[in-house]
Design an enzyme around this catalytic site. Structure first.
Site, PDB file in Angstrom:
ATOM      1  N   TYR A 221      62.649 112.438  72.642  1.00 25.59           N
ATOM      2  CA  TYR A 221      62.108 113.186  71.504  1.00 25.59           C
ATOM      3  C   TYR A 221      63.261 113.813  70.746  1.00 25.59           C
ATOM      4  O   TYR A 221      64.157 114.405  71.336  1.00 25.59           O
ATOM      5  CB  TYR A 221      61.162 114.280  72.012  1.00 25.59           C
ATOM      6  CG  TYR A 221      60.533 115.114  70.922  1.00 25.59           C
ATOM      7  CD1 TYR A 221      59.617 114.558  70.030  1.00 25.59           C
ATOM      8  CD2 TYR A 221      60.847 116.468  70.780  1.00 25.59           C
ATOM      9  CE1 TYR A 221      59.032 115.326  69.027  1.00 25.59           C
ATOM     10  CE2 TYR A 221      60.257 117.247  69.789  1.00 25.59           C
ATOM     11  CZ  TYR A 221      59.359 116.672  68.914  1.00 25.59           C
ATOM     12  OH  TYR A 221      58.777 117.438  67.933  1.00 25.59           O
TER      13      TYR A 221
ATOM     14  N   ASP B 134      71.804 114.132  71.372  1.00 20.20           N
ATOM     15  CA  ASP B 134      70.854 115.181  71.017  1.00 20.20           C
ATOM     16  C   ASP B 134      70.796 116.153  72.193  1.00 20.20           C
ATOM     17  O   ASP B 134      70.128 115.910  73.193  1.00 20.20           O
ATOM     18  CB  ASP B 134      69.477 114.582  70.716  1.00 20.20           C
ATOM     19  CG  ASP B 134      68.469 115.661  70.328  1.00 20.20           C
ATOM     20  OD1 ASP B 134      68.838 116.854  70.336  1.00 20.20           O
ATOM     21  OD2 ASP B 134      67.319 115.304  70.013  1.00 20.20           O
TER      22      ASP B 134
ATOM     23  N   LYS C 135      67.302 125.266  70.348  1.00 22.93           N
ATOM     24  CA  LYS C 135      66.798 126.021  71.492  1.00 22.93           C
ATOM     25  C   LYS C 135      67.752 127.152  71.938  1.00 22.93           C
ATOM     26  O   LYS C 135      67.769 128.182  71.294  1.00 22.93           O
ATOM     27  CB  LYS C 135      66.418 125.066  72.620  1.00 22.93           C
ATOM     28  CG  LYS C 135      65.332 124.098  72.112  1.00 22.93           C
ATOM     29  CD  LYS C 135      64.540 123.360  73.143  1.00 22.93           C
ATOM     30  CE  LYS C 135      63.313 122.746  72.508  1.00 22.93           C
ATOM     31  NZ  LYS C 135      63.302 121.297  72.375  1.00 22.93           N
TER      32      LYS C 135
END
Ligand code: PLP
Length: 431
Positions: free
Chosen positions: A146, A241, A269
């Site tokens: 994702y 990522d 995050k």
């Protein structure tokens, strides 16, 4: 058993005004059933809901809270910024240089960095930059990985898309879908095949170097080094990522853990310490193409705002000062071994994947190395397991395909409670 009366009322009301009652799909509990819990307050490793129930939190706002919620240094810094600086100017501020310099020092691949407001923005911008620099259109991603909700990535994406059984989204154009090629995680031959079939057309390969959105799947080191070599040989931009695993599996992220340097890195995050922040950066030669220095456009009204940067910067400084990683590893081992002993007692042999303080218990006995093996997990058993944990005051992600995060605020007592709850929940999930 906790009563969720107020949560249920709020959810009913929310559904009138917010699609599905939530602002991000996995929060809706669709894959586990029942009522999403409305939280009222977070403190350290604990959450209190609107009905007054308390939980030990292993979601940590989906990753950011490696130091727990409301770390005193972070809240003090936020307080200072609010009272003395402001929330946004839309002009350059000194703090932007401070965080950029610190990031370039901490993360091996970074020579220059641009701040954005979410992980999605970071990955979208990094791919645009790779396309701009190479003059090529196609990208390779991995099934189950994702990278946020950008159009290019919603092709066999993990997490919410996987849980809801909607791997492809309407609204993504055919052209975009055709430019996104899916390879198999940990399978270099699947990548070579795509590269050879699309010779000279691949701009970038983007990968989660520790996959965290199909449960947790570590990359095999030889797979990552083979990817690096392939990208070098074919002039393809390698993008790590690290929105989830960055600053999580090690201060320098998965790239420092594996010793493999990507061309570009995306972050999010933890870098926002609980506020909306993302970043992308990497080789100077590539980053010099970003506007206004270069021709690849990228912008953001609230990018680099003092409030969000304060939370991120203070979090990074604490991570640097306190080096919580060995302690996180110790706690993660306690939990992993506790769960393993429970399974042994119950004659169960489910797979546990873990890298540092991110882990996943898969309800399958098949070793989980990619998307295909991940989806052998029994999501019905997971749903029962999840609800049993919730009933016992343990808050984990409402999906089989999400990570469990430990923070520096979890105590050994919390871990013991969790191991006991895990035993009961395994029993409740059925054998
Ligand atoms: C969470 C996540 C994203 C998206 O970040 P948002 O801040 O939710 O847009 C991208 N990539 C990975 C690996 C993630 O875990």
């Amino acid at each position: 058993m906790p009563q969720l009366t107020r949560s249920a009322e709020l959810f009913e009301k929310a559904k009138q005004f917010i699609p599905g009652g939530v602002n991000s799909p996995v929060r809706a509990f669709k894959s586990v059933g029942g009522t999403p819990v409305y939280m009222a307050q977070g403190s350290g490793a604990y959450l209190t809901d609107v009905d007054g129930n308390t939980y030990i939190d292993y979601v940590g706002s989906w990753g950011p809270f490696i130091l727990g919620s409301m770390h005193p240094r972070v809240t003090a810094a936020l307080d200072y910024t609010l009272k003395n600086i402001g929330t946004s100017f839309g002009t350059p501020i000194e703090m932007e240089i401070e965080i950029a310099e610190l990031l370039c020092k901490i993360v091996p691949s970074l020579e220059m960095v641009r701040m954005v407001n979410s992980g999605t923005e970071a990955t979208m911008s990094a791919v645009r930059l790779a396309r701009g620099c190479t003059g090529r259109d196609k990208i390779i991603k991995f099934e189950g990985c994702y990278h946020g909700h950008g159009d290019s990535f919603l092709i066999k994406a993990g997490s919410g898309a996987l849980t809801l059984g909607a791997p492809d989204s309407p609204g993504v154009t055919r052209g975009t879908a055709l430019d996104t090629l899916n390879a198999t995680y940990n399978d270099i031959e699947s990548v070579r095949l795509l590269v050879n079939e699309n010779k000279g057309q691949i701009a970038a390969i983007i990968i989660e170097p520790v996959a965290g959105n199909t449960g947790v799947i570590p990359a095999k080191p030889e797979f990552l080094s083979a990817l690096r070599e392939l990208c070098d040989n074919e002039d393809i931009v390698l993008i790590f990522d690290e929105v989830m695993c960055g600053f999580r599996v090690a201060l320098g992220g998965a790239q420092s853990l594996y010793g493999i340097t990507p061309d570009l890195t995306t972050m999010g995050k933890i870098i926002g310490g609980g506020l909306p922040v993302g970043a992308f950066g990497g080789k100077r030669k590539l980053m010099e193409r970003v506007a206004p220095l270069g021709d690849v456009y990228q912008a953001g009204t609230l990018s680099g705002n003092p409030l969000a940067l304060t939370a991120g910067l203070e979090t990074l400084k604490i991570l640097q000062d306190e080096n919580p990683y060995p302690e996180l590893e110790r706690k993660a081992v306690i939990l992993e071994e506790g769960f393993r002993n429970n399974m042994k007692k119950l004659g169960l042999n489910y797979v546990q994947n873990r890298v540092g303080s991110m882990s996943c218990l898969f309800f399958t006995e098949t070793p989980v190395v990619d998307y295909t093996t991940a989806i052998t997990a029994d999501t019905k058993k997971h749903a029962k397991y999840f609800h049993s944990l919730l009933d016992q005051g343990i808050y984990t992600a409402p999906s089989q395909f999400e990570a469990m995060f430990i923070s520096s605020m979890h105590t050994d007592e919390d871990l013991e409670k969790t191991i006991t709850a895990n035993y009961n929940a395994l029993v409740a999930s059925g054998r």
